[in-house]
Design a protein around this motif. Structure first.
Motif, PDB file in Angstrom:
ATOM      1  N   ARG A  81      16.278  13.352 -45.556  1.00 26.72           N
ATOM      2  CA  ARG A  81      15.049  13.924 -45.496  1.00 26.72           C
ATOM      3  C   ARG A  81      14.817  14.702 -44.526  1.00 26.72           C
ATOM      4  NH1 ARG A  81       9.759  11.244 -48.081  1.00 26.72           N
ATOM      5  NH2 ARG A  81      11.634  10.065 -49.018  1.00 26.72           N
ATOM      6  N   MET A 132      19.503  14.854 -54.160  1.00 28.27           N
ATOM      7  CA  MET A 132      18.489  15.112 -53.229  1.00 28.27           C
ATOM      8  C   MET A 132      17.591  16.210 -53.865  1.00 28.27           C
ATOM      9  SD  MET A 132      20.570  15.145 -49.595  1.00 28.27           S
ATOM     10  CE  MET A 132      21.968  15.822 -50.696  1.00 28.27           C
ATOM     11  N   ASP A 146      25.263   7.816 -52.206  1.00 26.99           N
ATOM     12  CA  ASP A 146      24.134   6.928 -52.534  1.00 26.99           C
ATOM     13  C   ASP A 146      22.779   7.385 -52.046  1.00 26.99           C
ATOM     14  OD1 ASP A 146      23.980   6.030 -49.735  1.00 26.99           O
ATOM     15  OD2 ASP A 146      25.478   4.550 -49.946  1.00 26.99           O
ATOM     16  N   ARG A 147      21.703   6.713 -52.721  1.00 25.57           N
ATOM     17  CA  ARG A 147      20.509   6.794 -52.314  1.00 25.57           C
ATOM     18  C   ARG A 147      20.157   6.586 -50.772  1.00 25.57           C
ATOM     19  NH1 ARG A 147      15.916   6.977 -55.485  1.00 25.57           N
ATOM     20  NH2 ARG A 147      14.114   6.785 -54.268  1.00 25.57           N
ATOM     21  N   ASP A 148      20.615   5.624 -50.056  1.00 30.36           N
ATOM     22  CA  ASP A 148      20.487   5.337 -48.715  1.00 30.36           C
ATOM     23  C   ASP A 148      20.758   6.643 -47.893  1.00 30.36           C
ATOM     24  OD1 ASP A 148      19.172   2.774 -49.250  1.00 30.36           O
ATOM     25  OD2 ASP A 148      21.228   1.783 -48.745  1.00 30.36           O
ATOM     26  N   SER A 149      21.917   6.952 -48.260  1.00 29.39           N
ATOM     27  CA  SER A 149      22.454   8.315 -47.532  1.00 29.39           C
ATOM     28  C   SER A 149      21.482   9.566 -47.836  1.00 29.39           C
ATOM     29  CB  SER A 149      24.027   8.526 -47.788  1.00 29.39           C
ATOM     30  OG  SER A 149      24.581   7.530 -47.285  1.00 29.39           O
ATOM     31  N   ALA A 150      20.950   9.502 -49.262  1.00 27.82           N
ATOM     32  CA  ALA A 150      20.217  10.787 -49.427  1.00 27.82           C
ATOM     33  C   ALA A 150      18.670  10.473 -48.766  1.00 27.82           C
ATOM     34  CB  ALA A 150      19.906  10.565 -50.976  1.00 27.82           C
ATOM     35  N   ASP A 151      18.283   9.439 -48.600  1.00 27.38           N
ATOM     36  CA  ASP A 151      17.069   8.921 -47.876  1.00 27.38           C
ATOM     37  C   ASP A 151      17.059   9.423 -46.630  1.00 27.38           C
ATOM     38  OD1 ASP A 151      15.675   8.216 -50.118  1.00 27.38           O
ATOM     39  OD2 ASP A 151      16.078   6.056 -49.797  1.00 27.38           O
ATOM     40  N   ALA A 152      18.261   9.335 -45.760  1.00 30.69           N
ATOM     41  CA  ALA A 152      18.620   9.526 -44.420  1.00 30.69           C
ATOM     42  C   ALA A 152      18.443  11.079 -44.318  1.00 30.69           C
ATOM     43  CB  ALA A 152      19.868   9.061 -43.869  1.00 30.69           C
ATOM     44  N   LYS A 198      13.480  14.812 -50.539  1.00 27.51           N
ATOM     45  CA  LYS A 198      13.509  13.455 -50.715  1.00 27.51           C
ATOM     46  C   LYS A 198      14.738  13.261 -51.595  1.00 27.51           C
ATOM     47  CE  LYS A 198      10.715  13.626 -54.974  1.00 27.51           C
ATOM     48  NZ  LYS A 198       9.578  12.740 -55.699  1.00 27.51           N
ATOM     49  N   SER A 199      15.301  11.858 -51.758  1.00 31.76           N
ATOM     50  CA  SER A 199      16.331  11.532 -52.735  1.00 31.76           C
ATOM     51  C   SER A 199      15.894  11.334 -53.876  1.00 31.76           C
ATOM     52  CB  SER A 199      16.875  10.157 -52.088  1.00 31.76           C
ATOM     53  OG  SER A 199      15.644   9.150 -52.318  1.00 31.76           O
ATOM     54  N   HIS A 200      16.620  11.555 -55.164  1.00 33.86           N
ATOM     55  CA  HIS A 200      16.379  11.597 -56.315  1.00 33.86           C
ATOM     56  C   HIS A 200      17.625  10.489 -57.054  1.00 33.86           C
ATOM     57  CE1 HIS A 200      15.119  12.915 -60.394  1.00 33.86           C
ATOM     58  NE2 HIS A 200      16.230  13.078 -60.696  1.00 33.86           N
TER      59      HIS A 200
END
Length: 173
Positions: free
Chosen positions: A79, A18, A71-77, A10-12
Motif C-alpha cells: 500500500r 493490488m 498473497d494478501r499480506d504481501s499485497a497489503d504491505a 490497496k490489496s484485492h
C-alpha cells in the motif's frame, strides 16, 4: 528524474492482486505482463524491482499482479508504493497541447501583460481539477487552476496566465 506511473491503493482478494491508481496515459504498455517496474516505498522507503504477471481492468480500476507478491499480506504491505519510470524514457510527443508534469516543472510563468509571476514547482492533480504550484518571485507559493480560462498558453518555454482578480494578491480579497 523519475515519473510516477502508478500507486498501489490497496490489496484485492487473497492471491496478491493490488488495486493501482494509474498515473500514465499508456497503462497497457506500462503494466504489460513481463514489464519490469521500479517500486518506491512510501515515506522515504527503499526501491525494488517487480515483474508484472497480469493486469486487468475491474470496475474502472487497474488490478495488478506481480511475480514477487503472492498473497494478501504481501499485497497489503505494498500500500502506497509508487511505480516509477525514468523521464528520459518518455516524451509528450508531437501534440502541442500535451505535456508531462516534469516537462512543466521549472518553466517560467508570466501574465498576459508580461509580468513575471515565478516558476512552476509542480503540477497537482486533485479531484476537481489540476493546479499549477508556482513559486512566486517573492517566495510565496501560488496555486493556479490549470484551466484554459486562466492558463491560455502553455509550452515548455513559458506559461502565460490571465489571472482573475485576487489570484496573485490574496490580500485583495
Amino acid at each position: 528524474m523519475d515519473l510516477v506511473v502508478g500507486r498501489v491503493v490497496k490489496s484485492h482478494g487473497i492471491r496478491g492482486e493490488m488495486v493501482v491508481d494509474v498515473r500514465t496515459d499508456d497503462p497497457d504498455t506500462r503494466f504489460a505482463p513481463g514489464t519490469k517496474l521500479r517500486g518506491r516505498a512510501p515515506r522515504g522507503g527503499g526501491e525494488q524491482t517487480y515483474t508484472v504477471t497480469a493486469a486487468r481492468n475491474h470496475s474502472g480500476r487497474l488490478l495488478l499482479s506481480l511475480n514477487e507478491i503472492a498473497d494478501r499480506d504481501s499485497a497489503d504491505a505494498m500500500r502506497g508504493v509508487l511505480f516509477l519510470i525514468d523521464t528520459t524514457d518518455v516524451s509528450s510527443g508531437d501534440d502541442p497541447d500535451e505535456f508531462y508534469d516534469h516537462e512543466l516543472e521549472g518553466v517560467d510563468v508570466v501574465t498576459v501583460d508580461g509580468a513575471n509571476v515565478g516558476a512552476v514547482e509542480s503540477v497537482l492533480h486533485l479531484g476537481a481539477s489540476d493546479l499549477l504550484s508556482v513559486r512566486a518571485t517573492d517566495g510565496r507559493e501560488i496555486l493556479i487552476p490549470f484551466v484554459a480560462e486562466i492558463v491560455p498558453e502553455v509550452s515548455t518555454a513559458r506559461i502565460v496566465i490571465d489571472p482573475p482578480d485576487g489570484l496573485l494578491n490574496p490580500e485583495q480579497w
